[in-house]
Write a protein that holds these residues in place. Structure first.
Motif, PDB file in Angstrom:
ATOM      1  N   ALA A 170       0.843  -1.200   0.000  1.00  0.00           N
ATOM      2  CA  ALA A 170       0.000   0.000   0.000  1.00  0.00           C
ATOM      3  C   ALA A 170       0.878   1.249   0.000  1.00  0.00           C
ATOM      4  N   PHE A 171       1.900   1.213   0.819  1.00  0.00           N
ATOM      5  CA  PHE A 171       2.811   2.347   0.906  1.00  0.00           C
ATOM      6  C   PHE A 171       3.479   2.614  -0.449  1.00  0.00           C
ATOM      7  N   GLY A 172       3.911   1.525  -1.112  1.00  0.00           N
ATOM      8  CA  GLY A 172       4.559   1.653  -2.416  1.00  0.00           C
ATOM      9  C   GLY A 172       3.652   2.320  -3.429  1.00  0.00           C
ATOM     10  N   ILE A 173       2.415   1.889  -3.472  1.00  0.00           N
ATOM     11  CA  ILE A 173       1.472   2.443  -4.456  1.00  0.00           C
ATOM     12  C   ILE A 173       1.215   3.922  -4.176  1.00  0.00           C
ATOM     13  N   ILE A 174       1.061   4.260  -2.893  1.00  0.00           N
ATOM     14  CA  ILE A 174       0.802   5.654  -2.537  1.00  0.00           C
ATOM     15  C   ILE A 174       2.006   6.527  -2.872  1.00  0.00           C
ATOM     16  N   GLN A 175       3.182   5.981  -2.611  1.00  0.00           N
ATOM     17  CA  GLN A 175       4.391   6.744  -2.906  1.00  0.00           C
ATOM     18  C   GLN A 175       4.534   7.011  -4.394  1.00  0.00           C
ATOM     19  N   LYS A 176       4.206   6.005  -5.183  1.00  0.00           N
ATOM     20  CA  LYS A 176       4.289   6.137  -6.636  1.00  0.00           C
ATOM     21  C   LYS A 176       3.374   7.282  -7.096  1.00  0.00           C
ATOM     22  N   ARG A 177       2.176   7.332  -6.500  1.00  0.00           N
ATOM     23  CA  ARG A 177       1.238   8.404  -6.837  1.00  0.00           C
ATOM     24  C   ARG A 177       1.838   9.765  -6.531  1.00  0.00           C
ATOM     25  N   ALA A 178       2.439   9.836  -5.367  1.00  0.00           N
ATOM     26  CA  ALA A 178       3.009  11.111  -4.939  1.00  0.00           C
ATOM     27  C   ALA A 178       4.083  11.554  -5.931  1.00  0.00           C
ATOM     28  N   GLN A 179       4.870  10.584  -6.371  1.00  0.00           N
ATOM     29  CA  GLN A 179       5.946  10.913  -7.296  1.00  0.00           C
ATOM     30  C   GLN A 179       5.390  11.420  -8.625  1.00  0.00           C
ATOM     31  N   LEU A 180       4.403  10.699  -9.130  1.00  0.00           N
ATOM     32  CA  LEU A 180       3.821  11.114 -10.403  1.00  0.00           C
ATOM     33  C   LEU A 180       3.237  12.518 -10.278  1.00  0.00           C
ATOM     34  N   LYS A 181       2.626  12.759  -9.109  1.00  0.00           N
ATOM     35  CA  LYS A 181       2.006  14.060  -8.904  1.00  0.00           C
ATOM     36  C   LYS A 181       3.063  15.156  -8.866  1.00  0.00           C
ATOM     37  N   LYS A 182       4.155  14.852  -8.217  1.00  0.00           N
ATOM     38  CA  LYS A 182       5.234  15.823  -8.089  1.00  0.00           C
ATOM     39  C   LYS A 182       5.729  16.258  -9.467  1.00  0.00           C
ATOM     40  N   TYR A 183       5.791  15.307 -10.397  1.00  0.00           N
ATOM     41  CA  TYR A 183       6.277  15.648 -11.723  1.00  0.00           C
ATOM     42  C   TYR A 183       5.143  15.966 -12.668  1.00  0.00           C
ATOM     43  N   ASP A 184       3.939  16.097 -12.099  1.00  0.00           N
ATOM     44  CA  ASP A 184       2.819  16.566 -12.893  1.00  0.00           C
ATOM     45  C   ASP A 184       2.526  15.645 -14.070  1.00  0.00           C
ATOM     46  N   ILE A 185       2.595  14.358 -13.797  1.00  0.00           N
ATOM     47  CA  ILE A 185       2.341  13.403 -14.864  1.00  0.00           C
ATOM     48  C   ILE A 185       0.910  12.899 -14.726  1.00  0.00           C
ATOM     49  N   LYS A 186       0.209  12.853 -15.849  1.00  0.00           N
ATOM     50  CA  LYS A 186      -1.191  12.453 -15.821  1.00  0.00           C
ATOM     51  C   LYS A 186      -1.300  11.027 -15.269  1.00  0.00           C
ATOM     52  N   GLN A 187      -2.188  10.825 -14.366  1.00  0.00           N
ATOM     53  CA  GLN A 187      -2.355   9.472 -13.844  1.00  0.00           C
ATOM     54  C   GLN A 187      -3.820   9.140 -13.638  1.00  0.00           C
ATOM     55  N   THR A 188      -4.038   7.854 -13.393  1.00  0.00           N
ATOM     56  CA  THR A 188      -5.410   7.406 -13.211  1.00  0.00           C
ATOM     57  C   THR A 188      -5.938   7.933 -11.884  1.00  0.00           C
ATOM     58  N   GLY A 189      -7.255   7.892 -11.762  1.00  0.00           N
ATOM     59  CA  GLY A 189      -7.874   8.442 -10.556  1.00  0.00           C
ATOM     60  C   GLY A 189      -7.543   7.617  -9.313  1.00  0.00           C
ATOM     61  N   TRP A 190      -7.874   8.175  -8.165  1.00  0.00           N
ATOM     62  CA  TRP A 190      -7.646   7.498  -6.892  1.00  0.00           C
ATOM     63  C   TRP A 190      -8.316   6.131  -6.839  1.00  0.00           C
ATOM     64  N   ALA A 191      -9.510   6.083  -7.394  1.00  0.00           N
ATOM     65  CA  ALA A 191     -10.305   4.853  -7.294  1.00  0.00           C
ATOM     66  C   ALA A 191      -9.507   3.649  -7.798  1.00  0.00           C
ATOM     67  N   PHE A 192      -8.795   3.898  -8.874  1.00  0.00           N
ATOM     68  CA  PHE A 192      -8.067   2.800  -9.480  1.00  0.00           C
ATOM     69  C   PHE A 192      -6.967   2.284  -8.547  1.00  0.00           C
ATOM     70  N   ASP A 193      -6.245   3.219  -7.940  1.00  0.00           N
ATOM     71  CA  ASP A 193      -5.168   2.806  -7.040  1.00  0.00           C
ATOM     72  C   ASP A 193      -5.696   2.168  -5.764  1.00  0.00           C
ATOM     73  N   ILE A 194      -6.824   2.709  -5.287  1.00  0.00           N
ATOM     74  CA  ILE A 194      -7.417   2.092  -4.095  1.00  0.00           C
ATOM     75  C   ILE A 194      -7.829   0.662  -4.413  1.00  0.00           C
ATOM     76  N   ALA A 195      -8.404   0.501  -5.597  1.00  0.00           N
ATOM     77  CA  ALA A 195      -8.788  -0.846  -6.015  1.00  0.00           C
ATOM     78  C   ALA A 195      -7.558  -1.754  -6.044  1.00  0.00           C
ATOM     79  N   LYS A 196      -6.466  -1.207  -6.530  1.00  0.00           N
ATOM     80  CA  LYS A 196      -5.237  -1.989  -6.591  1.00  0.00           C
ATOM     81  C   LYS A 196      -4.808  -2.435  -5.188  1.00  0.00           C
ATOM     82  N   ILE A 197      -4.850  -1.473  -4.264  1.00  0.00           N
ATOM     83  CA  ILE A 197      -4.431  -1.792  -2.902  1.00  0.00           C
ATOM     84  C   ILE A 197      -5.341  -2.860  -2.302  1.00  0.00           C
TER      85      ILE A 197
END
Lengths: 512, 387
Positions: B187-214
Motif C-alpha cells: 500500500a505504501f509503495g502504491i501511494i508513494q508512486k502516486r506522490a511521485q507522479l504528482k510531483k512531476y505533474d504526470i497524468k495518472q489514473t484516478g484514486w479509485a483505481f489505485d485504491i482498487a489496486k491496494i
C-alpha cells in the motif's frame, strides 16, 4: 517510331508532415533512356516507388498510364507483370544462391513445384550473354563483384520480359570500366525496345547516354530537357538541381570560433566484409571549439563510415590513424571510451542505431549517460524524470509526457530525443550524421537552432549532410568527401553548390 | 465514455496477466469444488512450483535480451547430482555443498557466456549443447542411479517451515504478522508512486483505481498469508523466492545493470552505440542464469530429497513458457520479473488444478501448450490493436 509507353500524370505524394512529390508528370517513350536527376531527397526515388507499386495505388494522387491504360498497382508484383522493373541501389540478390537461382528467384522455371534445372541454366546462359556477363550460372552471387552483380540484376529484369527498366544509382558502387559496360548495355537494350529510367548523380554519364533528362527539385519537376533540342551541359543541369531561394531557411548565428579541439589524422579503414576496399583513405579533419564543420558528399561517399569508425571503431576493419582532443592523442577504440573522451555520434539511422523504440523518452534520453542519473549502480528515478522533463522542455519535444514510447513520436521529435540523449552525455565534440533526414521543414529549423546553440556553447560540431543547401547554410567550413577521401576543404565564403559538385566530379575524374 | 474505454484497454494490457491468473484460479476453484484454495493446497502450490519460479526469474533476463537458455533443466540436474555426490558419497555437510554447487552454477553460466558473447555462437546452439552436455555429465556422476537422502539442513530448504516464534496454537501468528507487514508495504509503495507522479505533474489514473489496486493486493496477500498460517506457516523456500524476487525486481527496474539489459534487448545496435558493452552484458546475463539454475537445482533436489538422473527434464520449457505467458516479448526488450512470477503461477495453477481433477499428464501437457499459445496470441493481438 517512338511512342509513349508509360505516363505518370500529376502525381502528388505526401508523407506525414512532408510533401514528397507535388504534381509531378513524367513520360517515358519506347526508345529512350530517360535520366532523372536531382539532389538527395528531391523525390526521385519516391517517384519511382510510386511507379513500381512500392507505394500502392491510393496512397498517392494522380494517374499512371501504361500504353494509355490506367494502372493501379498494389504491389511490385503487379508492376512487374506490366514489364516495369526497378533495380534498387542496394541490390536485392541472395548472396548464397547461384546466379541462375537468383535470376529466377520467385519466377522459377518449374512444373508442379519441381524446378527444371536444365532449362533454368540454359535460359540463364542466354540472359548472361545478352548482358555481356561471362560467368558460370552456378557461381554464387557472393563470389562475383558488385559490377557483375548489377548485371545479374539486369539479367533478372530481362527474364521478366521487361519493357521499362528503372535503375536507381546503378553505377554508384562501380568502377569506371564496369560503369561503361553497364551504360553500353543500356544503349544496347534501347535498340531492342527496352527503355530505361536512369537515376544518377554522375552527370557525365547522364549526358553521355540519356536522350531525355528530367530535373526534380523539392518534389517537383523543374524542367525536362531533350538532348537533341536543348543545350545540355553539366553546369546547366547542376543549376537546375540546386537553384533555390535560400534566405530564412536557417536561423541566424554569429560564430565564435576558438582553438582546434578535435582532430582526426591519417585515418584509414577498410570495409568490414570486403577487406580490400578502403572506406576511409588517409582522412584528415580538424574542428575548432564553437565551429560547425560540414562534410558534404554524395550517398556512399564514406562519411558515415568515417564517423562511425572514429566513434569507437563501430564500423570498418584494419583501422589506422589518430584522434586528438585538445592536442592530446586519445583512444577511441570502443564506444564507451569515445563517450568518456567527450565524443558523441548521432546516427543517420535513428530508428536502428539511435533509439530503443519500444521504450519511453526517459529511457532513451539517459541511456548514453546512466552514470549521471545513478549512484552506486542504482538509478535515481527522480533525477531521470527531471532530466527527461528538462530536455522535453528545452527542445520543445511534442509529446503527451516523458513516458511516451519513442515509437509513437514523429520523426522530428524522435530526432530531438536522440539529440537530447547525446547532449546529456556532456560531449565536447558532436558528430551529427544527417540530423534532419526525413523530418519536416519546421522541425528542421528547430534542429538547426539546437545545433547553433551547441556551437555557441563552445562545442565542436561535425555536420554530415547530403543536402547541400543545409551544409552551406549552417557550416563555417566544409569538407567535401568522395570515395573515402577528402577531396576539398572550403570556407563558408568560397563554398557553393556548384563548387562542391565540381569538386566531387573532378575527384572522380582523377580517380579513373 | 471513450476515455473510460481507453483506460480499460490500456490497463487491460498492463494487467492482463493478473486477470488471466485470477480467471484460471476461479475456474479451478469451481471445478475442483474448493480443493484448489484449501490451506494445504495453497502451500503445496508454492512448494511444487518453487523451482520454476526461480528459473523463470533468471530466464526473464535472458529473454529480455532476446534469446533463450535451453540448458537450465540439465543444469538443475547436474547441480542436484553434484550435491548428492558430495553429501551422500563424500559425506560433506550441507553448507559447503551448497556453496560449491552455487559456484558450479556460476561456472556453467560462464562457460555458456564465453561461447555466446565472445565466440559469438548463437545462444540457442550454445545452450542446446549445454543441455546435452550437462544431462550427460549428470548421468556420469550419478552412474545412472538415484542418490539419497540429503542432510536434514539441505532438505529443509524446500521441505521446512519458518518456526513460529509466537507459538500460537491453531493459526501461525508469525505468518499473520508478516502478512500484515507485506500488505502495508505494498500500500505504501502504491501511494508513494502516486506522490511521485504528482510531483512531476504526470497524468495518472484516478484514486479509485489505485485504491482498487491496494484492496486487491491486500486481499490476495491476506488470503495467501491466512492459508499458510492455517497449515504449517511460511515455507523456507517462499522466503528464498521472496528475497530473489525483491532483488531481481530491483535490479531490473532500478539499476543501471538492468537498464542496460533492456536496452540491449530493445535495440542492440543503439545500445552499443550508446556505449554499452553489449558482449559483457550478454556474458553476465548467462552467468546469472547459471547461478539461478543452481539455486533451482538445490531447491528441486531438496524437495525430492534425492538426486536423480532425470531431474529437471523439461524445466527449461516451463521457465520459457512462464516468461512468455508473463508478457515477455520474443523479440526482446520487454518483460518484467513480476511477469515471470505470474507466468509461472499460471502454469503452476493449471498443473495443480488438473492434477486434482485427475486429468492425466498427457492432457496436462497438451493444455499447457494451448495456454502458452493463447497467452502470446492475446499479447500480439492487443499490441496490433494499439498500433
Amino acid at each position: 517510331m517512338s511512342k509513349t509507353v508509360l505516363e505518370m500524370k500529376n502525381i502528388t505524394k505526401t508523407f506525414p508532415g512532408v510533401k514528397a512529390l507535388s504534381d509531378v508528370s513524367f513520360e517515358i517513350k519506347n526508345d529512350e533512356i530517360h535520366a532523372l536527376v536531382g539532389e538527395n531527397g528531391a523525390g526521385k526515388s519516391t517517384l519511382m516507388k510510386v511507379l513500381s507499386g512500392v507505394y500502392p495505388h491510393g496512397t498517392y494522387e494522380g494517374q499512371i498510364l501504361y500504353e494509355n491504360v490506367e494502372c493501379q498497382f498494389r504491389d511490385i508484383k503487379q508492376s512487374e507483370e506490366k514489364g516495369i522493373v526497378i533495380i534498387h541501389q542496394e541490390l536485392a540478390l541472395v548472396p548464397y544462391l547461384s546466379i541462375a537461382e537468383n535470376i529466377f528467384l520467385g519466377n522459377e522455371t518449374a512444373r508442379g513445384g519441381i524446378i527444371n534445372w536444365n532449362t533454368t541454366i540454359a535460359k540463364t546462359r542466354q540472359l548472361l550473354k545478352t548482358v555481356g556477363l561471362e560467368e558460370n550460372p552456378n557461381t554464387l552471387i557472393k563470389d562475383i563483384g558488385v559490377g557483375k552483380q548489377q548485371l545479374v540484376e539486369i539479367a533478372k529484369a530481362l527474364s521478366k520480359d521487361v519493357k521499362v527498366l528503372i535503375l536507381d544509382e546503378p553505377t554508384a558502387a562501380l568502377n569506371e570500366t564496369d560503369s561503361d559496360n553497364l551504360l553500353k548495355l543500356l544503349l544496347e537494350l534501347r535498340k531492342q525496345g527496352i527503355s530505361s529510367v536512369l537515376i544518377s548523380h554522375k552527370l557525365n554519364e547522364v549526358v553521355k547516354v540519356a536522350n531525355v533528362i528530367t530535373i526534380i527539385r523539392d518534389g517537383a519537376v523543374i524542367e525536362t530537357l531533350d538532348v537533341q533540342k536543348d543545350d545540355i551541359s553539366e553546369d546547366r543541369i547542376i543549376r537546375g538541381m540546386v537553384g533555390r531561394d535560400m534566405t530564412h531557411r536557417f536561423p541566424a548565428r554569429t560564430p565564435k570560433i576558438g582553438e582546434v579541439i578535435f582532430e582526426v589524422s591519417d585515418w584509414t579503414a577498410y570495409h568490414p566484409l570486403n577487406e580490400e576496399r578502403k572506406i576511409s583513405d588517409k582522412v584528415h579533419l580538424k574542428v575548432r571549439a564553437g565551429e560547425i564543420v560540414g562534410i558534404a558528399g554524395l550517398m556512399g561517399a564514406g562519411r558515415t563510415e568515417l564517423a562511425m569508425g572514429v566513434f569507437g571503431h563501430s564500423y570498418g576493419k584494419r583501422i589506422t590513424g589518430k584522434v586528438f582532443k585538445n592536442g592530446q592523442a586519445i583512444d577511441t577504440s570502443s564506444v564507451d571510451k569515445a563517450i568518456k573522451h567527450g565524443i558523441a555520434y548521432v546516427s543517420e539511422d535513428r530508428k536502428n542505431y539511435g533509439l530503443v523504440l519500444a521504450n519511453d523518452i526517459k529511457f532513451n534520453v539517459t541511456l548514453a549517460n546512466l552514470d549521471d542519473v545513478s549512484k552506486g549502480g542504482v538509478l535515481d528515478d527522480n533525477k531521470e524524470i527531471s532530466v527527461a522533463h528538462e530536455y522535453c522542455k528545452r527542445f520543445s519535444i511534442k509529446t503527451p509526457g516523458i513516458f511516451q514510447k519513442t515509437v509513437n513520436l514523429s520523426g522530428g521529435n524522435q530526432q530531438k530525443v536522440v539529440l537530447s540523449k547525446w547532449i546529456f552525455s556532456q560531449p565536447d565534440v558532436l558528430i551529427l550524421d544527417e540530423p534532419t533526414r526525413g523530418i519536416d521543414v519546421g522541425a528542421k529549423y528547430e534542429i538547426y537552432g539546437i545545433i547553433n546553440e551547441l556551437a555557441a556553447a563552445g562545442k565542436a560540431v561535425i555536420f554530415i549532410s547530403s543536402e547541400m543547401p543545409e551544409i552551406l547554410g549552417m557550416c563555417d567550413r566544409i569538407y567535401v568527401m568522395d570515395e573515402g577521401r577528402m577531396c576539398a576543404e572550403l570556407n563558408r565564403e568560397e563554398a557553393s553548390q556548384e563548387i562542391i559538385m565540381k569538386a566531387i566530379l573532378n575527384s572522380r575524374g582523377r580517380a579513373s | 465514455m471513450e476515455q473510460v474505454q481507453k483506460l480499460i484497454k490500456q490497463n487491460l494490457k498492463q494487467y492482463a496477466m493478473f486477470v488471466a491468473l485470477f480467471v484460471i484460479i476461479v475456474f479451478f476453484q469451481i471445478t475442483t469444488k474448493g480443493i484448489l484454495l484449501q490451506p494445504q493446497n495453497v502451500t503445496n502450490l508454492i512448494l511444487q512450483n518453487s523451482y520454476v519460479l526461480v528459473l523463470s526469474m533468471g530466464m526473464m533476463f535472458v529473454i529480455i535480451t532476446g534469446y533463450v537458455d535451453l540448458s537450465v533443466g540439465s543444469v538443475v540436474a547436474i547441480i542436484g547430482a553434484i550435491a548428492g555426490y558430495m553429501t551422500v558419497q563424500l559425506k560433506i555437510s550441507a553448507i559447503p555443498t551448497i556453496l560449491t554447487v552455487l559456484v558450479a552454477g556460476v561456472l556453467i553460466g560462464m562457460f555458456h557466456g564465453v561461447f555466446i558473447a565472445y565466440v559469438r555462437i548463437p545462444p540457442f546452439i550454445v545452450t542446446l549443447a549445454g543441455m546435452l552436455l550437462f544431462r550427460g555429465l549428470t548421468m556420469v556422476i550419478l552412474n545412472g542411479r538415484t542418490m539419497a537422502p540429503f542432510p536434514k539442513l539441505y532438505e529443509n530448504i524446500s521441505n521446512g517451515y519458518i518456526p513460529d516464534f509466537f507459538g500460537g496454537s491453531g493459526l501461525n501468528i508469525l505468518t499473520l504478522v508478516v502478512t500484515a507487514v507485506l500488505i502495508l508495504l505494498v500500500a505504501f509503495g502504491i501511494i508513494q508512486k502516486r506522490a511521485q507522479l504528482k510531483k512531476y505533474d504526470i497524468k495518472q489514473t484516478g484514486w479509485a483505481f489505485d485504491i482498487a489496486k491496494i484492496v486487491i493486493a491486500a486481499l490476495l496477500i491476506g488470503f495467501v498469508g491466512y492459508s499458510l498460517s492455517a497449515y504449517k506457516g511460511v515455507p523456507n523456500v517462499l522466503i528464498l523466492i521472496g528475497l530473489l524476487f525483491v532483488i531481481y525486481n530491483f535490479v531490473a527496474e532500478r539499476t543501471v545493470l538492468g537498464r542496460r539489459v533492456y536496452a540491449i534487448g530493445g535495440n542492440e545496435k543503439a545500445a552499443r552505440l550508446s556505449g554499452i558493452k553489449t558482449r559483457w552484458m550478454m556474458f553476465l546475463v548467462f552467468v546469472n542464469m547459471g547461478f539461478m539454475a543452481a539455486i533451482a537445482g538445490i531447491v528441486f533436489s531438496a524437495r525430492l530429497n534425492a538426486a536423480t538422473p532425470k531431474a529437471g527434464n523439461g524445466f527449461e520449457l516451463d521457465a520459457i513458457a512462464a516468461c512468455f505467458i508473463g508478457g515477455a516479448s520474443a523479440s526482446g526488450g520487454v518483460g518484467t520479473v513480476m511477469g515471470a512470477i505470474i507466468g509461472a503461477l499460471v502454469m503452476g495453477v493449471i498443473n495443480n488444478g488438473m492434477s486434482i481433477l485427475g486429468i492425466g499428464i498427457d492432457w496436462q501437457q497438451a493444455i499447457k501448450g494451448l495456454v502458452l499459445l493463447g497467452a502470446v496470441a492475446f499479447d500480439v493481438l492487443t499490441k496490433q490493436q494499439s498500433d
